[in-house]
Enzyme design. Sequence first.
Site, PDB file in Angstrom:
ATOM      1  N   CYS A   2      39.357  47.603  47.656  1.00 59.97           N
ATOM      2  CA  CYS A   2      37.959  47.453  48.089  1.00 59.97           C
ATOM      3  C   CYS A   2      37.106  48.343  47.198  1.00 59.97           C
ATOM      4  CB  CYS A   2      37.787  47.904  49.527  1.00 59.97           C
ATOM      5  SG  CYS A   2      38.968  47.199  50.674  1.00 59.97           S
ATOM      6  N   LYS A 593      40.017  43.234  40.893  1.00 64.58           N
ATOM      7  CA  LYS A 593      40.244  43.750  39.535  1.00 64.58           C
ATOM      8  C   LYS A 593      41.248  44.889  39.486  1.00 64.58           C
ATOM      9  CE  LYS A 593      38.194  44.463  35.130  1.00 64.58           C
ATOM     10  NZ  LYS A 593      38.958  43.389  34.479  1.00 64.58           N
TER      11      LYS A 593
END
Length: 598
Positions: A2, A593
């Site tokens: 997150c 990512k």
Amino acid sequence: MCGVFGIIFQKERSDLGQILLEAAKRLTYRGYDSVGVATVSKDGSCELRKDVGTVEEVNAKYKFHELSGFKGIAQLRWATFGVPMQKNAQPHYDCDKDMVGAHNGNIVNTIELKKMFVQEGHTVRGDNDGEMVVHAIEKYYDEFGNMDTAIRKGAEILKGDYACVITRIDDDKMYCVKQGSSLYLGIGDGFVCASSDLPSIIPLTKRIVPLKDGEYVEFTFDRYEIRHIESGEKINRVPQVMDISAEAATKAGYPHFMLKEIYEQPERIHALLEYLKFDTNLMKYVNTLAKSRYTYLVGSGTSYHACVIGSYFFARMASKAVFPCEAGRFLENFGSTLSKEDTIVLVSQSGETKDAINILNACEGKAKILSLVNVVGSTIMMRSSLNIPLCCDLEISVPATKTFMNQILTFYYLAAKMSEESEYMEITKRLPELVKQSLELATSQIEELLQDDIDFSDMYVLGYGITHGLALEGALKIKEVVYNHCEGMYSSEFKHGPLSIVKEGYPIVFVTHDSQARMILSHINEVTCRNGLAIAVTNESSEIESNVHKVIRYPDCHAILPPFLGLPALQLFAYYLAVKMGNDPDLPRNLSKTITVD
Ligand code: F6R
């Protein structure tokens, strides 16, 4: 994974919501299941708005940009604990709503903690692990009455890797904790902020304080105090000025970050070559590798593919055998064989990938650990004994593009330094220009190829020798953004089973070079004689071109350079096919990512 961001100003700001919204947008690549913001005003009121959806969707409903206050927290969620729903979106309140916080990472004992908090009478509203962080700190605040002890005692019961930002509603302070997930402080003019990553800080300030695992910070708008979680000892660390352009955090007119980052490659190659010319540690790095008994190049996903290509460079150019290995496999496979004569090179864009950090944790002191990392101040960079930064600026799109290019370039440069041949170093001078030509050539050819009526829903990308790692990377890029089945493979292996998939029109991309014609022609013909559709990514080669149905040409080059010059065609193929399919290549579904979980 997150993303979390917190900021504190001296005075009430009518644009606080807008600032949090911008920061959230810049962290979107870290999670896009749910989003939320909390703002606190000087009068002691707190506004918490959050829900499932993208930043744009949730903002359209809850109008974050209209919120004011003097401190606030934003969070982007990529679900691990608790299904994506409003109660599991972050930030979270504690029981009495006098504290609000959010995290990034994974609290692995969430289920046990929730049970304990409920038994102790806490109001637990959801199943999300971020909420457990808030209750853990609340539990000890209620017992000891101060945030320092609450954070340190809370950390004792929170198991897993995380970073968090938390604030009380009734004071002018904010706190953040780094325990295994990335976290940076930004020191601005009249504010201090904390964030999981630099894209949300750099547009506000370039004065950055990287934090280390096991540290927490108390900060106000004009000061910060870092302490060890375990000992409580104070740590003095001054900000570094990061040489990253605020422009890097914008699309600069491109429709997607992915396309922008693909086109930035010539400029990034140039920046890395300039850096390497003056890197005073470079020969130490080269000598460590040269003297090493066994050398392992280790990374995950795209970074692993760079390791596959790196292993060819060392073998071909410097006659040095080095072994590429996936980070998640390394400890199981080689962990028990290591000695101090061995070297592990950890390769990572983010410097925070959990599979690689597990290796750091298990192998420090057992083998030498070097690294190639893009994010300055990241865990892997800070904890390895020698590091080469990839000099790629921010890479924001989820698919790695320019960082892969500079990972393989770094391996090439190290192998060239280790080799006796001066020609290898000489040809790097033309590389930025050659890659630029390759991008120009590829763009129109890919657009043309995608106009043909070819079904790419199932396909292979094959490579041979030096182009093997490139084929793996091309296939990963395609499947990642197109959501099709696309496998990368060594071309000689294809006949040992997978060949059975070939039928009329089945697309197979061969990534090759004219120097490979003798071998690759056999592999191509094994496919074409079964009516498969062969597409070659190659420099000029009449032999190869006359044996395939379609050709994507890259500029003529030395036989060691195809990984650099064939790459743009594969990246652009993935990008344009994703766009044609209606996918957002910057935010592929289910992905994030930086993967900070096992
Ligand atoms: C693919 C991609 C991932 C990462 C992998 C490792 O485009 O981005 O496969 O390469 O998750 O991440 P880093 O390099 O940050 O360790």
